[in-house]
Design an enzyme around this catalytic site. Structure first.
Site, short mmCIF file in Angstrom:
data_model
loop_
_atom_site.label_atom_id
_atom_site.label_comp_id
_atom_site.label_asym_id
_atom_site.label_seq_id
_atom_site.Cartn_x
_atom_site.Cartn_y
_atom_site.Cartn_z
N CYS A 1 27.05 2.83 30.13
CA CYS A 1 28.43 3.30 30.21
C CYS A 1 29.27 2.21 30.88
O CYS A 1 29.19 2.00 32.09
CB CYS A 1 28.47 4.60 31.02
SG CYS A 1 30.05 5.43 31.02
N CYS B 1 41.50 -39.05 33.37
CA CYS B 1 42.94 -38.98 33.15
C CYS B 1 43.23 -38.46 31.75
O CYS B 1 42.74 -39.02 30.75
CB CYS B 1 43.56 -40.35 33.35
SG CYS B 1 45.32 -40.42 32.92
#
Length: 347
Positions: free
Chosen positions: A174, A200
């Site tokens: 559940c 970079c």
């Protein structure tokens, strides 16, 4: 009154939920769990089949990092063991075919063919994709003994499992919709996305933009704890973000494995938080995947490369589920195309 009826009444009631949440002592999410000991899980390969068991470190993050990644409701459910209201979750009535994954780390959890209508108001399944991916803990709240279910890799709380499900297992997992993501089965989409960090982002973006099958690229920031960071914020090395390139590609023209080859070839994945003269966590090597199949392919590719003997040391690349991507300022976009190659700005 059965346990299922009791829980549906107590947790599903609109006026009682707030009171019940105060009666139950939920696990506080104030201290970060630093246990990164390995766990064994199964992933999904490019064909959608389960991989062999793979050992990897647990996913451990601070509350700030989880809050930056998750919505308020997702955080409440997964990190403080909350429960969403019955019949209110987005997946309780979902009848599409596909795969459900952990919202915290992307681990595959359940297939739609194991989902059934339980009448409780929460998504219910009779078995997980892989037993290794599910963790269980004894839960003695509400004056009864239940079995709490969580992610074996990142610890996200999913819900509970009960012994009143259908054949063949007789189990009922559940679950809370807020703890899961869903991807529908079907033909590959026209485009897929992945985030790559390789130093970079100016040069990284230029490398990927040249690849046939790449349909778009954007530079930006991901993997940190600050929302909407600026370049100056990221350069302060306090936000935790990496400079990344969002690569959009056509899987009909370019496989993810081939895209990974470009990634490995254009940076050094062994130098940790550094690429050449650029030093700091923002320059770390990273693959932020967006599908379970991407994760499996990335981990297999990294393992092969590390065993090849071509590198000077072990791979340090971070492989993790993509968290929010924040596009960098416009002057960073397509920087090399606008200005030509050259050295990146070093903060």
């Amino acid at each position: 009154m059965t346990k299922r009826t009791f829980l549906t009444t107590i947790i599903g009631g609109t006026g009682i939920l707030a009171v019940a949440s105060q009666l139950r002592l939920r696990k506080a999410s104030t201290n970060m769990n630093t246990d990164t000991s390995p766990v064994t899980v199964r992933l999904l390969d490019e064909s959608g089949a389960l991989t062999a068991p793979i050992s990897m470190p647990k996913v451990v993050k601070s509350d700030a990092a989880w809050r930056a990644q998750l919505t308020d409701e997702q955080f409440r459910v997964t990190r403080t063991e909350g429960t969403e209201r019955a019949f209110c979750g987005i997946f309780h009535d979902n009848h599409k075919n596909g795969i459900y994954t952990c919202v915290g780390c992307g681990l595959p959890l359940f297939r739609s063919d194991a989902k059934f209508e339980s009448g409780t108001g929460w998504p219910s399944f009779f078995q997980p994709v892989a037993a290794e991916n599910i963790g269980e803990t004894r839960d003695m709240s509400f004056g009864m003994v239940r079995t709490e279910v969580h992610c074996a890799r990142c610890g996200s709380h999913f819900g509970h499992v009960f012994e009143d499900g259908p054949a063949p297992t007789g189990l009922r997992y559940c679950m809370n919709s807020a703890a899961m993501s869903f991807r529908e089965d079907g033909a590959k989409p026209a485009c897929e996305k992945v985030l790559f960090g390789a130093g970079c982002f100016w040069g990284v973006e230029a490398d990927f933009a040249k690849v046939k099958g790449v349909t778009n690229t954007r530079v930006g920031y991901s993997g940190g704890v600050t929302k909407n960071p600026t370049y100056e914020d990221v350069c302060s090395h306090t936000t935790g973000h990496a400079e990344v390139v969002e690569v959009e590609y056509d899987p009909a023209q370019l496989s993810f494995a081939a895209l990974l080859d470009v990634f490995w070839e254009n940076h050094d994945p062994t130098t940790g938080h550094r690429q050449g003269p650029d030093v700091g966590s923002q320059y770390r090597s990273a693959i932020f995947f967006t599908t379970p199949e991407q994760e499996a392919t990335a981990r297999a590719s990294a393992a092969r490369l590390e065993k090849s003997g071509k590198l000077s040391g072990p791979i340090t690349t971070e492989i993790a589920l993509a968290t929010p991507f924040y596009a960098a300022e416009e002057y960073h976009q397509k920087y090399y195309a606008k200005h030509g190659g050259g050295s990146c700005r070093i903060p």
